[in-house]
Scaffold this active site. Structure first.
Site, PDB file in Angstrom:
ATOM      1  N   LYS A  53      78.950  56.157  29.531  1.00 32.78           N
ATOM      2  CA  LYS A  53      80.055  55.418  30.148  1.00 32.78           C
ATOM      3  C   LYS A  53      79.823  55.120  31.628  1.00 32.78           C
ATOM      4  O   LYS A  53      80.292  54.114  32.140  1.00 32.78           O
ATOM      5  CB  LYS A  53      81.372  56.171  29.965  1.00 32.78           C
ATOM      6  CG  LYS A  53      81.954  56.012  28.560  1.00 32.78           C
ATOM      7  CD  LYS A  53      83.430  56.380  28.524  1.00 32.78           C
ATOM      8  CE  LYS A  53      84.024  56.132  27.155  1.00 32.78           C
ATOM      9  NZ  LYS A  53      83.612  57.171  26.177  1.00 32.78           N
ATOM     10  N   GLU A 107      93.069  53.143  32.278  1.00 29.93           N
ATOM     11  CA  GLU A 107      93.700  54.138  31.425  1.00 29.93           C
ATOM     12  C   GLU A 107      92.593  55.026  30.869  1.00 29.93           C
ATOM     13  O   GLU A 107      91.410  54.691  30.931  1.00 29.93           O
ATOM     14  CB  GLU A 107      94.429  53.483  30.252  1.00 29.93           C
ATOM     15  CG  GLU A 107      93.514  52.951  29.142  1.00 29.93           C
ATOM     16  CD  GLU A 107      92.692  51.752  29.562  1.00 29.93           C
ATOM     17  OE1 GLU A 107      93.131  51.030  30.494  1.00 29.93           O
ATOM     18  OE2 GLU A 107      91.608  51.551  28.991  1.00 29.93           O
ATOM     19  N   SER A 157      74.807  59.069  22.686  1.00 36.12           N
ATOM     20  CA  SER A 157      75.656  58.524  23.750  1.00 36.12           C
ATOM     21  C   SER A 157      76.156  59.556  24.746  1.00 36.12           C
ATOM     22  O   SER A 157      76.457  59.212  25.887  1.00 36.12           O
ATOM     23  CB  SER A 157      76.845  57.782  23.135  1.00 36.12           C
ATOM     24  OG  SER A 157      77.553  58.619  22.241  1.00 36.12           O
TER      25      SER A 157
HETATM   26  C1  LIG Z   1      83.696  57.067  24.772  1.00 37.88           C
HETATM   27  C2  LIG Z   1      82.509  57.545  24.039  1.00 37.88           C
HETATM   28  C3  LIG Z   1      82.029  56.871  22.897  1.00 37.88           C
HETATM   29  C4  LIG Z   1      82.730  55.695  22.285  1.00 37.88           C
HETATM   30  O1  LIG Z   1      82.769  54.557  23.085  1.00 37.88           O
HETATM   31  P1  LIG Z   1      81.913  53.255  22.756  1.00 37.88           P
HETATM   32  O2  LIG Z   1      82.496  52.240  23.657  1.00 37.88           O
HETATM   33  O3  LIG Z   1      82.071  52.926  21.305  1.00 37.88           O
HETATM   34  O4  LIG Z   1      80.503  53.572  23.077  1.00 37.88           O
HETATM   35  C5  LIG Z   1      80.868  57.323  22.302  1.00 37.88           C
HETATM   36  N1  LIG Z   1      80.213  58.410  22.775  1.00 37.88           N
HETATM   37  C6  LIG Z   1      80.642  59.086  23.858  1.00 37.88           C
HETATM   38  C7  LIG Z   1      79.873  60.268  24.314  1.00 37.88           C
HETATM   39  C8  LIG Z   1      81.799  58.683  24.528  1.00 37.88           C
HETATM   40  O5  LIG Z   1      82.233  59.372  25.597  1.00 37.88           O
END
Ligand SMILES: *Cc1c(COP(=O)(O)O)cnc(C)c1O
Length: 401
Positions: free
Chosen positions: A94, A116, A382
């Site tokens: 993010k 938000e 992610s």
């Molecule tokens: C917020 C989040 C997601 C989901 O958000 P996307 O916009 O679909 O990528 C996925 N993995 C992590 C670690 C997150 O914090």
């Protein structure tokens, strides 16, 4: 896929085929147009690009590595690789778009970032970016979420952000979005709204994708250098879809690479028990744009659920909606149980504790590896799972430990 994909999508008005757009009251529409024009003027300039590159290298620690999972591959077959966004500063992908949005805010002379947050991950990433640039930061959060996600509330406060409790309606994400938008509309001169995924009205889905594309560009070059070829498949979890759009973008023009977005199947495939928007949704409107949407008979967004709170959004990015229709990407489902299994599996076989969101992508990758043992799979990991450890142990620990 034509080589000019990124020139074609989105269209000038922010459409990906029939999806996207900006369905807004006139006052907001004018603001979005201003942000759009500024984005094109500023983000392509040499000084913006150099500053963002420098931030990525020296502050975020990019490029993040691509790692070959020896023991996981041995167990499931195939060759499984991870793009390590869990090692990006603040522990998830993010921050890639938050630093981009905050840099744009600096160029525009804004003083305050407004957003938000649901589970708090976007709030923490944006508070991090605000601290870096010396900007004020105001995060709107439902009271229910504030109680549930205490550590992230504390993180935001330590980072200097102001957390605004939202106490109407269900007191969760949807009300927080309304409240943040209201605050932004009151002072669009000094503040800027920073969205948390590839969702919302144009130009946000495009901006967030462009800022996340670094993940795919890095991963493609790294994978080629490591193996001499491209991966057969690229896998990422999909909430709003930003980490998936980021890694997919690097491979969009490589038609031989299969793209898989993994949605949360939750506790069952009954409405309200999951957030598998592509699997079960139909086109509709949410938060000023058109996309696949989980909706009730009246067209209102339906309640959603996932063990991973970062994935429970009833809509999805407009670009994903198009990629599904044109069949450039496949959308599949992993449920709570499969994600929890994958959470422990990656921890124990590789020494990497994944975020519960990312665990959905790992879960599908192990399935795919079993079906296609001769192929290579690149997973966008992610985020890291430190934020999830207490929840997992309280609710699932006895089955695994
Ligand atoms: C917020 C989040 C997601 C989901 O958000 P996307 O916009 O679909 O990528 C996925 N993995 C992590 C670690 C997150 O914090």
């Amino acid at each position: 896929m034509s080589a000019n994909y990124f020139k074609k999508y989105p269209s000038k008005d922010g459409f990906y085929k029939e999806y996207g757009g900006a369905f807004l009251p006139p006052a907001l529409e004018a603001e979005m147009k201003k942000i759009n024009d500024a984005y094109f003027a500023i983000s392509k300039s040499h000084s913006f690009i150099s500053e963002l590159r420098s931030i990525r290298k020296h502050y975020q620690g990019r490029p993040t590595p691509v790692y070959y999972c020896n023991r996981l591959s041995e167990k499931y077959g195939g060759r499984i690789y991870l793009k390590r966004e869990d090692l990006n500063h603040s522990g998830a992908h993010k921050l890639n778009h938050c630093m981009g949005e905050a840099l744009l805010a600096k160029y525009l002379g804004k003083k305050k970032l407004i957003a938000e947050t649901g589970a708090g991950q976007h709030g923490v990433a944006l508070a991090t970016a605000a601290a870096y640039f010396g900007l004020e930061c105001e995060i709107h959060m439902g009271e229910v979420d504030i109680a549930k996600e205490h550590p992230n509330v504390v993180r935001m406060e330590i980072l200097g952000a102001k957390v605004v409790p939202v106490s109407h309606g269900l007191k969760t994400l949807k009300e927080a979005v309304d409240s943040a938008f209201e605050a932004y509309v009151k002072d669009p001169i000094n503040s800027i709204y920073c969205i948390g995924s590839v969702v919302g009205p144009h130009p946000f889905p495009m901006m967030v994708r462009d800022f996340q594309k670094v993940v795919g560009d890095e991963a493609r070059a790294q994978f080629l250098e490591m193996t001499g070829e491209l991966p057969d498949s690229v896998v990422a979890c999909v909430g709003g879809g930003s980490n998936a759009m980021g890694i997919f973008s690097g491979f969009m023009n490589d038609e031989e690479v299969d793209l898989y977005g993994v949605e949360p199947g939750g506790r069952s495939m009954n409405l309200g028990d999951h957030a598998a928007t592509m699997a079960k949704g139909t086109p509709g409107l949410i938060h000023g744009f058109k996309c696949y949407l989980l909706q009730d008979e009246k067209g209102d967004p339906s309640p959603v659920y996932s063990v991973a709170s970062g994935l429970d959004y009833p809509g999805v990015g407009p670009e994903h909606s198009m990629l599904k229709d044109i069949k450039r990407a496949n959308y599949v489902v992993a449920n709570d149980k499969e994600a929890i299994d994958a959470f422990f599996e990656l921890s124990r076989l590789e020494g990497i504790i994944p975020a519960l969101e990312s665990s959905h992508a790992v879960a599908f990758a192990t399935k795919l590896a079993q079906e296609q043992p001769q192929k290579s799979i690149l997973v966008n990991l992610s985020g890291r799972g430190d934020k999830d450890i207490d929840f997992v142990m309280e609710n699932y620990g006895k089955d695994y430990v």
